[in-house]
Design a protein around this motif. Structure first.
Motif, PDB file in Angstrom:
ATOM      1  N   UNK A 360      31.044  31.233  24.117  1.00  0.00           N
ATOM      2  CA  UNK A 360      30.983  29.797  24.354  1.00  0.00           C
ATOM      3  C   UNK A 360      30.562  29.548  25.796  1.00  0.00           C
ATOM      4  N   UNK A 361      29.601  28.644  25.953  1.00  0.00           N
ATOM      5  CA  UNK A 361      29.134  28.234  27.282  1.00  0.00           C
ATOM      6  C   UNK A 361      29.810  26.927  27.653  1.00  0.00           C
ATOM      7  N   UNK A 362      30.451  26.920  28.816  1.00  0.00           N
ATOM      8  CA  UNK A 362      31.208  25.737  29.225  1.00  0.00           C
ATOM      9  C   UNK A 362      31.026  25.465  30.715  1.00  0.00           C
ATOM     10  N   UNK A 363      31.277  24.238  31.088  1.00  0.00           N
ATOM     11  CA  UNK A 363      31.098  23.844  32.480  1.00  0.00           C
ATOM     12  C   UNK A 363      32.207  24.381  33.374  1.00  0.00           C
ATOM     13  N   UNK A 364      33.390  24.585  32.789  1.00  0.00           N
ATOM     14  CA  UNK A 364      34.516  25.100  33.575  1.00  0.00           C
ATOM     15  C   UNK A 364      35.573  25.626  32.601  1.00  0.00           C
ATOM     16  N   UNK A 365      35.826  26.921  32.607  1.00  0.00           N
ATOM     17  CA  UNK A 365      36.780  27.469  31.627  1.00  0.00           C
ATOM     18  C   UNK A 365      38.203  26.939  31.810  1.00  0.00           C
ATOM     19  N   UNK A 366      38.521  26.450  33.004  1.00  0.00           N
ATOM     20  CA  UNK A 366      39.877  25.938  33.236  1.00  0.00           C
ATOM     21  C   UNK A 366      40.132  24.645  32.476  1.00  0.00           C
ATOM     22  N   UNK A 367      39.065  23.868  32.274  1.00  0.00           N
ATOM     23  CA  UNK A 367      39.238  22.637  31.499  1.00  0.00           C
ATOM     24  C   UNK A 367      38.742  22.791  30.071  1.00  0.00           C
ATOM     25  N   UNK A 368      37.811  23.727  29.843  1.00  0.00           N
ATOM     26  CA  UNK A 368      37.110  23.772  28.566  1.00  0.00           C
ATOM     27  C   UNK A 368      37.449  24.968  27.699  1.00  0.00           C
ATOM     28  N   UNK A 369      38.268  25.869  28.154  1.00  0.00           N
ATOM     29  CA  UNK A 369      38.645  26.947  27.248  1.00  0.00           C
ATOM     30  C   UNK A 369      40.138  27.256  27.293  1.00  0.00           C
ATOM     31  N   UNK A 370      40.674  27.403  28.491  1.00  0.00           N
ATOM     32  CA  UNK A 370      42.056  27.880  28.607  1.00  0.00           C
ATOM     33  C   UNK A 370      43.055  26.937  27.922  1.00  0.00           C
ATOM     34  N   UNK A 371      42.972  25.619  28.145  1.00  0.00           N
ATOM     35  CA  UNK A 371      43.944  24.753  27.450  1.00  0.00           C
ATOM     36  C   UNK A 371      43.804  24.816  25.933  1.00  0.00           C
ATOM     37  N   UNK A 372      42.569  24.843  25.460  1.00  0.00           N
ATOM     38  CA  UNK A 372      42.337  24.889  24.011  1.00  0.00           C
ATOM     39  C   UNK A 372      42.880  26.187  23.416  1.00  0.00           C
ATOM     40  N   UNK A 373      42.570  27.301  24.058  1.00  0.00           N
ATOM     41  CA  UNK A 373      42.996  28.584  23.506  1.00  0.00           C
ATOM     42  C   UNK A 373      44.513  28.742  23.601  1.00  0.00           C
ATOM     43  N   UNK A 374      45.110  28.193  24.638  1.00  0.00           N
ATOM     44  CA  UNK A 374      46.573  28.238  24.748  1.00  0.00           C
ATOM     45  C   UNK A 374      47.202  27.529  23.550  1.00  0.00           C
ATOM     46  N   UNK A 375      46.611  26.395  23.195  1.00  0.00           N
ATOM     47  CA  UNK A 375      47.118  25.632  22.057  1.00  0.00           C
ATOM     48  C   UNK A 375      46.873  26.363  20.738  1.00  0.00           C
ATOM     49  N   UNK A 376      45.643  26.875  20.560  1.00  0.00           N
ATOM     50  CA  UNK A 376      45.312  27.566  19.315  1.00  0.00           C
ATOM     51  C   UNK A 376      46.193  28.800  19.135  1.00  0.00           C
ATOM     52  N   UNK A 377      46.387  29.550  20.216  1.00  0.00           N
ATOM     53  CA  UNK A 377      47.092  30.827  20.099  1.00  0.00           C
ATOM     54  C   UNK A 377      48.537  30.642  19.670  1.00  0.00           C
ATOM     55  N   UNK A 378      49.123  29.493  20.018  1.00  0.00           N
ATOM     56  CA  UNK A 378      50.529  29.323  19.678  1.00  0.00           C
ATOM     57  C   UNK A 378      50.758  28.478  18.434  1.00  0.00           C
ATOM     58  N   UNK A 379      49.746  27.690  18.013  1.00  0.00           N
ATOM     59  CA  UNK A 379      50.000  26.761  16.910  1.00  0.00           C
ATOM     60  C   UNK A 379      49.086  26.918  15.701  1.00  0.00           C
ATOM     61  N   UNK A 380      47.910  27.459  15.889  1.00  0.00           N
ATOM     62  CA  UNK A 380      46.894  27.469  14.842  1.00  0.00           C
ATOM     63  C   UNK A 380      47.336  28.338  13.659  1.00  0.00           C
TER      64      UNK A 380
END
Lengths: 412, 385
Positions: A360-380
């Protein structure tokens, strides 16, 4: 020699069918970007040079060979020389020509390894990136380390193999023909011997996302359409907001026109997934399997309605993948995904060593990947069938101007 | 509880499913058994108001803007023969139901409220003999009662053995704690799919270290497992008495909370069937690979316990499956036996050898046997509803 195309060579050795194409090929490649093929107007080659690197918003090709490298020398000049050599070779290969000029001297190994002779460029793109580890004290780059080029945190369930993670440099080679993609990585690795060594590499087949609207959404190995919500190349303002880097200080000024690439090797427990009922599979994803429609109704590209209630709560489970990955659940962030399915044979107990190589290409992994993956990893709900086994984050420099080398601004 | 009568009714009609599919109907008659239903805001349009008795498929398309449902009801308009719920606007869901000759009522329920839009429907006499046997409701009730009793009994034993474990652990009697650890966990693993349904308790009781996010506190069985078997840990600092007491008391409290909630659970036959398969999924994911008990290497105890729980669930449903699909019942039965024979080879004393003592060949054989059982087991739910 620079005018010799692989297809020209092929024509010269008499293979039927390709010779005619080679004429247009040799004449057209240097023009801006692309050359129409015989059948229509879709480009068959892409230009290495431009405002952004190729292989990001470029229509996703069918195959991938991705490689991460470690730099073996402490000598900055050698590293720069390698980037220069890689840039030149990449431009040649993307145009469908050999990686190096001399392929006929009888007493020396040819400059190009040869397996792509006779093959068209197959829409090859080669994209380069720099990992966080490059910015240590070896090359005097420590004060150019962008703040966003972080170390990704441990996400719940991660089972990362260091031998499949990280790296000083990366090369993403995408093409419609796997032989062309492998050829590209192989020749760049060869050029790099002595300066870099391959740390890990990953083959991918079956793209799992598209960046253009006129393609059917492809399917991942779970059998579901993947990347329905993906950013498309014509969404200019969204690309500016979500993909391209907006430099903010001296540390990332060199990244203008660039992006960040999150690479995750995500294994799927496919055999177990295949035993789940259709109801359960669709509930995990939040979409129907056949059409890809959200369970709240409509067709694939209709917006999911996360409020619409059925008998036992929302039709789309709040713990489903689509509910948790949707921009509305992630502060509006969108990703430009470019991932591929992978099967690396079978494990010692006969299971497919397979899954999704997530890019995934993103402008900033701190806003565009880490929060999302933190959520997915614990709830998905899907997490039950997934295990992340490799991980890397790279800064992807902006486009290359003719005569320059990739990442030139970083070393200026 | 409200779903059970529906399940029972559907079940009683599913008796001769196998016979039906073996007895291939002529193509035109087969088409006559495929009925399309369009459910809109104010209409429930069926492509046919009668069909030859047998396996009927109602393909229900929601053409309205509200969530809809479709019911096949007995002539009294009350008893639900079968139903399909949660059809979002624009979506299509199939309802397949083995339907004996007789009169029925169909109902679409846009918006999920009221009596729905009803019409008469007839299953006409056909070559496919479809029979409704008496007594199936009792079989289902029996299966549900027995399974609830099993879960209750395992929960009681879990509470008792966990108490023994935490007492030994808090007292610093590591040898006794290590001995009781896999035994106590056996009662957890036998009902793991039920225990995991308490999404708040499960992570506090059974999380592995890698399941945590940064900042999470690791508690539960595996936290103490690591403390008792630190051999594979790097630079491990053993827990002091105070920390031990904290983790032990926490586990005990959560176990007791679990025990207070279990009696309120209700089950359906498809839940029990899917739970049986789910336990085998647990074996495949964590036990056969030696990932569950990373520190103690007691994975084979868990393996056996998961298989125990899956077997009990299957055995409870077996009288129903035998009537609906005797071949499937036989296949699952023999594959349980084959897997058990392999597991028995790994016994040692009252328990099992360490996972590390398994040869690669043994792991492979166990894994193959789990696959062999899991595939037919995944068809169990469809065969009992």
């Amino acid at each position: 020699m620079s005018g010799v195309s692989r297809r020209g060579l092929l024509g010269g050795i008499g293979a039927a069918g390709a010779g005619a194409a080679a004429i247009g090929f040799g004449a057209g490649w240097a023009a801006q970007g692309s050359e129409p093929d015989d059948a229509g107007s879709a480009p068959t080659t892409f230009d290495l040079y431009g405002e952004h690197q190729s292989g990001i918003v470029t229509p996703v090709q069918d195959r991938l060979h991705f490689a991460a490298f470690d730099v073996l020398t402490d000598d900055r000049e050698s590293l720069v020389a390698l980037l220069q050599a890689w840039t030149v070779a990449a431009a040649e290969m993307m145009a469908g020509r050999p990686a190096g000029p001399d392929i006929s001297s009888y007493n020396a190994p040819p400059d190009d390894t040869g397996e792509a002779i006779g093959l068209p460029s197959s829409r090859l793109t080669i994209t380069f990136g720099f990992g966080r580890s490059l910015f240590d004290d070896r090359f005097g780059l420590a004060d150019r380390l962008p703040e966003a080029l972080v170390e990704l945190p441990h996400f719940p369930g991660d089972n990362l193999d260091p031998a499949r993670s990280d790296g000083d440099l990366c090369v993403q080679a995408c093409a419609d023909d796997p032989q062309v993609a492998v050829h590209a990585v192989r020749n760049l690795a060869r050029i790099g011997f002595g300066t870099v060594g391959v740390r890990w590499s990953q083959l991918g087949f079956g793209k799992t996302s598209t960046t253009t609207r006129d393609e059917q959404t492809p399917r991942n190995l779970m059998g579901f359409k993947d990347g329905t919500m993906n950013l498309k190349s014509d969404e200019q303002s969204d690309l500016d907001e979500h993909v391209w880097v907006e430099p903010s200080d001296d540390r990332d000024a060199w990244l203008a026109g660039g992006s960040y690439l999150v690479a995750r090797r995500i294994n799927m427990t496919i055999e177990i997934w295949d035993r789940q009922t259709l109801q359960s599979q669709e509930g995990d994803i939040g979409r129907t399997k056949a059409e890809g429609a959200p369970l709240s109704g409509g067709t694939e590209h209709d917006d999911p309605d996360f409020e619409l209630a059925g008998r036992d709560g929302p039709l789309i489970d709040p713990a489903s993948h689509v509910a948790l990955a949707h921009p509305t659940a992630n502060n509006g962030v969108r990703l430009l995904r470019r991932g591929y399915n992978f099967v690396d044979g079978s494990t010692e107990i006969g299971r497919l060593d397979a899954g999704l190589f997530f890019l995934a290409y993103v402008t900033d992994p701190r806003s565009h990947y880490i929060p999302m993956q933190t959520q997915l990893a614990s709830k998905d709900r899907l997490q039950e069938y997934l295990q992340h086994t490799g991980s890397a984050l790279f800064a992807i420099p902006g486009g290359i101007a003719p005569g320059e080398h990739v990442g030139q601004a970083l070393f200026a | 509880m409200s779903r059970i009568p529906a399940v029972a009714a559907a079940l009683s009609l599913g008796v001769l499913l196998t016979a039906c599919t073996e007895n291939a109907a002529p193509a035109d008659e087969g088409d006559a058994r495929s009925i399309t239903v369009e459910s809109s805001a104010d209409a429930c349009d069926l492509s046919a108001v009668e069909a030859p008795a047998g396996k009927l498929t109602f393909s229900v398309k929601n053409t309205g803007t509200d969530v809809t449902e479709f019911y096949l009801l007995a002539p009294d308009g009350l008893r639900i023969v079968s139903e399909v719920e949660n059809i979002g606007p624009g979506l299509t869901r199939d309802l397949t139901v083995v339907t004996p000759e007789g009169d029925y009522i169909t109902a679409c329920k846009p918006g999920m409220v009221g009596d729905g839009i009803r019409a008469d429907f007839t299953a006409t006499k056909s070559d496919e003999a479809v029979d409704v046997s008496a007594g199936d409701t009792e079989l289902v009730d029996q299966a549900l009662t027995n399974y609830a009793a099993y879960v209750g009994d395992q929960t009681d034993q879990l509470v008792a053995k966990t108490q023994e474990f935490v007492d030994a652990y808090k007292a610093g009697d590591d040898e006794a704690a290590r001995a009781i650890y896999p035994v106590a966990r056996t009662h957890w693993e036998r009902i793991e799919t039920v225990a995991e349904s308490f999404g708040d308790l499960d992570p506090m009781m059974d999380a592995r270290e890698a399941d945590l996010a940064p900042g999470d506190t690791w508690t539960g069985w595996h936290r103490m497992e690591k403390d008792l078997w630190p051999a594979r840990a790097e630079d491990y600092t053993p827990l002091g008495a105070k920390a031990r007491a904290k983790f032990a008391d926490d586990l005990m409290a959560n176990t007791e909370e679990l025990a207070t909630r279990v009696p309120d659970l209700t089950y359906t036959v498809d839940q029990i069937a899917n739970g049986s398969r789910g336990l085998l999924d647990e074996v495949a994911t964590g036990k056969v690979t030696g990932e569950e008990e990373y520190w103690s290497r007691t994975d084979l105890y868990d393996f056996q316990a998961n298989v125990d729980g899956a077997k009990v669930a299957f055995d409870g449903l077996k009288p129903i499956v035998e009537k609906n699909d005797a071949a499937l019942a036989d296949q699952i039965t023999s594959r349980f036996e084959e897997l058990q024979a392999l597991l028995d080879e790994t016994r040692e004393g009252d328990g099992f050898v360490s996972y590390d003592e398994l040869t690669q060949d043994q792991v492979r054989q166990l894994s193959d046997a789990v696959n062999a059982l899991s595939e037919p087991l995944s068809k169990l739910a469809a065969a009992v509803v």
